[in-house]
Enzyme design. Structure first.
Site: not given
Length: 441
Positions: A116, A139, A185
């Site tokens: 990302k 983020n 996660h």
């Protein structure tokens, strides 16, 4: 743009995102209340005195009497009081949702388990190369709401996590991309990979153009409300933007046009070639001149803490890949190395309930010595077959490695875990690795 006057707003989380939300509402004449389950959250000293704060636990009375709850990324939405709030019709959103309601300039939205930040940096440099005023946030470390202070942005480029997507409903990106989906996660998603995948898919909702990874079927849009879809991948049979080996070189090809010889790029490994494909697809969508985009691809040397060669001495290379906070990122790092000696691999931290077993075959395939530390260090030692050392800290592992290395060896910090059990951030972990290597190795 919405009017929040008269709303009873409760913000959960007092980090940089929570503080940005506090300032957002104060600027609009609304005094929110703030909750943080930590006794001493990082933003407490910057909280204006006019704002009430409840620390150490959730305040159920505040939450169930609110008209709007704003949660910071990572706050679990399956907490019983938040489930009860939803049943009462109380709206629960995040900072990306607040931002999406305010802006009119086009948005490029980027998510994925890995890559990302690299793609966000590439496309932002391409857009700035045209001379556009570009807001980059999310983020990547800059709260999106901080961009609202500048009204002159012509394009927003947002790196968005799955946590942020969970509480976003109004995002309408001109182009949205899911770079890849792999386990991450899992401690936050009790429904496992499927629930995490659904979170990532939310970025495509209401997007004008979806950009997908032809190598990863989990990035295929499941919503049908976009104008059209563009793909990137490794071969022409499945992608619009792809790699092709031609006359001894790997080329970036766009719609069957050879546009860049990858040997001209500084980031010369497969994963970064794939990142370059996605960035080029995004830049073409917003009509950045191809010449500028290709110049950026040639000049970009990669991100700090992502497969970064920080030191080489006596034929031994020390590589900082602290940004590898999940298993797939570590696998990519290992696969991109050209090994002629022993790989000394430093693993450890908080694995977030990830399944590490897919690393076992890779470790067996190569000559890899493991050094495991942190919260899940003991679990990680089960991946090795013979040469495995368990330490309490990363520095202890580095000291042991320094006594064992020989010419042509590689030392790789690619932890496959979050850093938060022992460090403030993955950046801090990588910085300590870098500084200790340069000063004491």
């Amino acid at each position: 743009m919405r009017n929040y006057r008269g709303s009873q707003v409760v913000i959960i989380g007092l980090g940089i995102t929570g503080l940005s939300c506090v300032n957002f509402f104060l600027d609009r004449g609304v005094i929110p209340k703030v909750i943080d389950t930590r006794i001493y959250p990082p933003g407490i000293k910057k909280l204006p005195h006019v704002v009430q704060c409840y620390l150490g636990a959730f305040n159920d009375i505040w939450l169930l009497s609110a008209t709007l709850i704003v949660v910071s990324p990572g706050v679990r939405l399956d907490h019983p009081v938040l489930i009860e709030a939803l049943k009462l019709g109380i709206e629960i959103i995040g900072d990306i949702e607040l931002f999406a309601r305010e802006v009119t300039a086009p948005i490029i939205a980027i998510t994925g388990s890995n890559g990302k930040s690299t793609v966000t940096q590439l496309i932002s440099r391409m857009a700035r190369g045209v001379g556009w005023c570009v807001g980059v946030a999310g983020n990547i470390g800059v709260p999106v709401l901080s961009l609202l202070n500048n009204k002159s942005y012509q394009l927003y480029i947002l790196e968005i996590s799955s946590f942020q997507l969970d509480t976003t409903y109004s995002l309408r990106a001109i182009a949205a991309v899911i770079l890849n989906v792999s386990e991450d996660h899992m401690d936050h998603y009790p429904g496992g990979l499927k629930q995490y995948w659904f979170s990532k898919q939310r970025i495509y909702k209401n997007a004008k153009i979806c950009v997908m990874n032809a190598l990863d079927p989990l990035t295929t849009p499941i919503y049908n409300d976009y104008d059209y879809c563009i793909s990137f991948g490794e071969n022409e049979d499945s992608a619009d933007y792809y790699l092709k080996y031609y006359k001894g070189h790997t080329w970036i090809v766009a719609y069957n046009e050879y546009v860049l010889n990858c040997s001209e790029m500084r980031i010369n490994n497969r994963i970064n070639y794939i990142n370059a494909l996605s960035a080029l697809a995004l830049s073409d969508i917003v009509k950045i001149p191809r010449s500028i985009s290709l110049k950026v691809l040639c000049q970009f040397s990669g991100l700090t803490h992502r497969c970064q060669l920080i030191y080489k001495n006596h034929g031994v290379s020390w590589i900082n890949d602290s940004k590898a906070t999940n298993v797939n990122a570590t696998k990519e790092a290992i696969n991109n190395l050209k090994l002629s000696g022993t790989l000394h691999l430093i693993l450890g931290g908080d694995g977030k309930l990830a399944d590490f077993s897919s690393l076992r075959h890779l470790i067996k395939q190569h000559e890899i010595h493991l050094y495991c530390f942190g919260k899940d260090g003991l679990l990680l030692t089960t991946l090795g077959f013979s040469d495995v050392i368990l330490t309490n800290t990363m520095i202890q592992a580095m000291c042991i490695i320094n006594r064992r290395i020989k010419a042509k060896d590689i030392v790789l910090l690619s932890p496959a875990c979050s850093s938060l059990d022992q460090f403030k951030s993955f950046e801090m972990r990588g910085l300590i690795f870098t500084c200790f290597t340069r000063e004491f190795i």
